[in-house]
Design a protein around this motif. Structure first.
Motif: not given
Lengths: 227, 227
Positions: A70, A73, A77, A91-92, A94-95, A98-100, A102-103
């Motif tokens: 956080i 990020q 920003e 955006p894709y 970025r998603a 964020r996914f990896w 978190a993994y």
């Protein structure tokens, strides 16, 4: 360096603190590094992160931001015009980043840590096998995300590079402890080369801890059971 | 409704799927809702989320996005000009919203779920006490974030409202199961009023599951041990 009212509560050995530091270095933001003493928590830390009582905490103009990803990020920003973008622009992408990220924290890191905390050889070998498997998943993720460029984020270090790269010091300590190489040219060739590039980056090199110093610290944190 | 090539893999009873649906409704994005059958996983789900094999998965122009909070952020970032912003506009407020959303999933929800999975009265009472404590923390967070406005996000539903509000159906099921009220006017007066407003919102009302139907589903998922 931009001069901002920025403080970072942390410690030299923490992976999560390192994330915030790399992001600050990438953005050329000067900050005061308030180092915690091992084994205790400062009043400022407890006041700034009363929920988790954990470092890192970034304090920007007296307002605290907690949790490493956080914070990264937030830095991206809040200082959009300083340095490169840390998150991908689409955006894709970025998603996916964020996914990896978190993994890495929720799955891969849990396996890595369990090598150090394993009770007995059997548990340790199971943890090693799990790190192998999860590293292979990350090797594929690197190939997908980087699209032939040097970093997960493309031409320069970004969110996902920081999320995994901050572990490189500890990862090597675990390799030494387990006498097992994960990041090698046969098993994870792309990640092995990425790791070298990451550690050589000017935003990373001055703050990546020395392995011998980190290994010594690891022995304090995870003492071996008496034989 | 905007016409986009959007599919959502999910189930009516899932908190996490509901997050994605509320975000899509807020942004007036039409989508095909591909419902999974209870007890099995479709080939499309396994192919779209090979790492976690979990719903929800948002498929936008054939590209999958996984993990509920990541999907909500993706929807906000990919459809910036449709509907209201879901994330707060100021970087600091965004960091705070992300902090509490992580707290809800990593701490508060874990306690809530453990009421349903508790073995025996003692374990159940400990879980209830922990939910009480963590709900009190969220009550304070609501007061801080909303600044006297109706939602965490201010005048309209946003990221943090979705993160907690998606749990309201299940929360009531747990209250019934435990015969214990958490969201009441004395213990969490601001959250209790917020919950009513949230459930009445036009983006939420049509998809909030009926409590009796959800309670019946909960008995399938968490069968009581035979006496």
């Amino acid at each position: 360096m931009a001069t901002d009212d920025v403080k970072l509560i942390g410690s030299w050995a923490s992976v999560f603190v390192m994330r915030a530091r790399i992001a600050l270095h990438l953005k050329s933001i000067s900050y005061e590094f308030l180092q915690e003493t091992f084994g205790s928590k400062s009043e400022l830390l407890l006041k700034s992160n009363p929920v988790h009582k954990k470092m890192p905490v970034l304090i920007h103009a007296d307002k605290p931001v907690c949790e490493s990803n956080i914070i990264v990020q937030y830095i991206d920003e809040a200082w959009t015009s300083s340095g490169p973008s840390i998150l991908p622009s689409h955006p894709y992408d970025r998603a996916i980043a964020r996914f990896w990220a978190a993994y890495i924290d929720d799955q891969w890191f849990i396996s890595l840590r369990s090598i150090l905390t394993a009770q007995g050889e059997e548990e340790k070998n199971a943890a090693i096998a799990q790190v192998e498997e999860r590293t292979e998943i990350l090797e594929k993720a690197f190939i997908d995300c980087s699209k032939g460029k040097p970093f997960f984020n493309g031409d320069h270090i970004g969110y996902l590079d920081i999320a995994l790269g901050s572990f490189l010091g500890w990862w090597r300590v675990v390799e030494l402890d387990a006498n097992h190489k994960f990041l090698d040219e046969t098993k994870a060739p792309s990640l092995a080369k990425w790791a070298e590039r990451f550690c050589d980056d000017p935003a990373v090199k001055p703050i990546m801890p020395e392995i011998t110093k980190l290994a010594e610290f690891a022995r304090k944190l995870f003492p071996k059971p008496q034989a």
